[in-house]
Design a protein around this motif. Sequence first.
Motif, mmCIF file in Angstrom:
data_model
loop_
_atom_site.group_PDB
_atom_site.id
_atom_site.type_symbol
_atom_site.label_atom_id
_atom_site.label_comp_id
_atom_site.label_asym_id
_atom_site.label_seq_id
_atom_site.Cartn_x
_atom_site.Cartn_y
_atom_site.Cartn_z
ATOM 1 N N UNK A 45 -15.038 65.082 -15.720
ATOM 2 C CA UNK A 45 -14.370 64.400 -17.031
ATOM 3 C C UNK A 45 -15.107 63.238 -17.501
ATOM 4 N N UNK A 46 -15.316 63.131 -18.563
ATOM 5 C CA UNK A 46 -15.947 61.919 -19.180
ATOM 6 C C UNK A 46 -14.876 61.010 -19.688
ATOM 7 N N UNK A 96 -13.788 68.568 -20.475
ATOM 8 C CA UNK A 96 -12.933 67.389 -21.347
ATOM 9 C C UNK A 96 -13.550 66.116 -21.378
ATOM 10 N N UNK A 97 -13.160 65.326 -22.111
ATOM 11 C CA UNK A 97 -13.288 63.856 -22.204
ATOM 12 C C UNK A 97 -12.115 63.232 -22.772
ATOM 13 N N UNK A 98 -12.056 61.969 -22.279
ATOM 14 C CA UNK A 98 -11.263 60.878 -22.788
ATOM 15 C C UNK A 98 -11.724 59.582 -23.406
ATOM 16 N N UNK A 114 -8.718 63.008 -27.303
ATOM 17 C CA UNK A 114 -9.030 64.226 -26.271
ATOM 18 C C UNK A 114 -9.949 65.010 -26.776
ATOM 19 N N UNK A 115 -10.939 65.038 -25.893
ATOM 20 C CA UNK A 115 -12.274 65.915 -26.316
ATOM 21 C C UNK A 115 -12.245 67.300 -25.458
ATOM 22 N N UNK A 116 -12.750 68.401 -25.936
ATOM 23 C CA UNK A 116 -13.068 69.626 -25.191
ATOM 24 C C UNK A 116 -14.610 69.804 -24.940
ATOM 25 N N UNK A 117 -14.886 70.913 -24.489
ATOM 26 C CA UNK A 117 -16.261 71.215 -24.129
ATOM 27 C C UNK A 117 -17.170 71.409 -25.358
ATOM 28 N N UNK A 121 -13.359 67.341 -30.893
ATOM 29 C CA UNK A 121 -11.811 66.977 -30.866
ATOM 30 C C UNK A 121 -11.235 68.078 -30.473
ATOM 31 N N UNK A 122 -10.264 68.010 -29.523
ATOM 32 C CA UNK A 122 -9.322 69.128 -29.097
ATOM 33 C C UNK A 122 -8.690 69.480 -30.324
#
Length: 473
Positions: A45-46, A96-98, A114-117, A121-122
Motif C-alpha cells: 500500500x502507498x 491500494x493507496x491512502x 482511497x485509491x485503487x490500482x 479514485x475508488x
Amino acid sequence: MQPVKFGTGGWREIIADGFTRYNVRRIAQALADRMRDEDVVGEGVVVGYDRRFLSGEAAWWAVEVLIGNNIPVTVVDKPVPTPMIMWTVRNKNTPYGLCVTASHNPALYNGIKLFTRGGRDADVAVTDSFTEQVNGLSGDDVRAVEPEEARASDLVTVQTSINWYLDSIIDELDMETIRHRHLHIVLDPMFGVAQTSLQTILLTARCQVDVINERHDPLFGGRVPSPTEGTLESLKHAVVERGADLGIATDGDADRLGIIDDTGRFLHPNEILVLLYHYLLTKKGWQGPAVRNMSTTHLLDRVARAHGQECHEVPVGFKHISAKMTETDAVIGGESSGGLTVRGHLPGKDGIYAGSLLVEMVAASEKPLSVIYQDLVDEYGRLVMLERSYTMTAKRRAELEQRIFVDHDLPEFPVEVDRISWSDGGKVYFAGDGWVTIRFSGTEPVLRVFCEMPDEEQAQAIIDQIAATYGLE
C-alpha cells in the motif's frame, strides 16, 4: 460510535468528532482485511498526507495497523500533493493507496482518500462495500504495532523524494516553448502542498515565479482552502500589482486549480476546462471526446460538437469522470469545482499538471490569457454559471431530501423545461441553452445549486426561485 462514510471525494469528518485515531485505525484494518480477502497483501500500500492538522500523525496511525497485518507500506513521509500519491500508486502498481487529506474542506476537517490500482479514485462499488467493512469493525478488531516498531519495520519504505512525479509532468509538457516566453507567474498554494511541485516545474521552464501564502498554516490563513473567486483576492491583487502574466492557485491538497488572468480576472474552472480542451484539439492536434459531470458547463459540449466530437455527462465524483474517459478514450475530463485531467496523465484530477499545461497553452498562444479567453468566447459564445451552497441541519436535510428527491416537488420555472434527470440529485434541462442542478454534497452538510444560463440575470432568477421555494438562506 459515529459511522464512517466514504462519499464522492473520500471520507471527511470534523477533527476530534468523526476524524479520530479510532476511526483511522478501523479504516486501515478494513483495508488490510480487504487485501487479505483479495490475496494482494504482499503487493503493498502507498500512504501519504497533506499539511492539515494531524495529517502526518494519522498517516502513521494507519501504517501501524497495516504493519500489524504484515502489509508492506510505502510512506511518502512529507506533505505532498494528493495526485503525487495517486501517481505513486500507479507507478508501484499497488492495489491500494491512502492519502490523509480533507482536500478543500474547511480547516476543522480532515479525512482519507482511497485509491485503487492504477492510481484511480475508488469507485462507488468499492467505497460502498468498504464503508460497510469499516463500520463492521470495533477497536478490538484492530491489529497494530507500536509506533516505534512501525517506523523500524522492514515492511516500511520511507520515501521523501517527489522527483519521479515532477519529471513525469515535465516530460509531458512542451518545455522548450515555455522557456522562450519568460512568463511571470504568481503562485498561491493557499497554505497547502503545491508550492514545491509547481515552483520546481515552472522554474525549470525558466518562468519568473513569485509565491504568496506559502507558509505552513493548518488554519489556511482563515480561508477555506478552495481556489474560488472569493478566496483569491490576494492573488488577484498580486498579479495586477506585479504585472504578472497569470496567477495559479491550488486547493489544500493540490488536486484542484484556480486561475487569475493578466487583468486580475478570475477564470472559472469551467473556462479553464474549455480553454484546455480547445487548445489540445486545435493547437496540439489531439482528437477525442470530452467528459464533464452534471454540474459543469455545457460550453464544453459546444466546443466538442464544433470539432465533430461528443461531450459525455456523468454523475458528480471524479471517479465517474476517469472511468468514462477510459471507456471513451476522451481527451479531457473535468468538473466545475476545479478538477481536471488529460488523456495519458493520471486517471484522477491533478492541479499541478493542469496548472502546468495552462502555462504551456499561454506560452504557445503568444497572447495574454485574457485575449485567449475572449477569442474563445467570440468563437463559441458565452454561458454564465452561478452556484450557491446552503448549510443545514440533519433534520432539514431529511425534509428536503423527501420533498425534492422523493416527491419531486420542483418550482414552476420561468423558462420552458425540456427534461428532468434524477440520476444524481436532480438536474433540470431547459429548452435551448440552460440547466440547473440541485444535490447534496457528498463531503459537507450542504445543499448545492448550480445554474447555467445565457446570462447572469436569468441564472440568478432561477436560483432565487429555488431558494424561495424551499426557504433556503
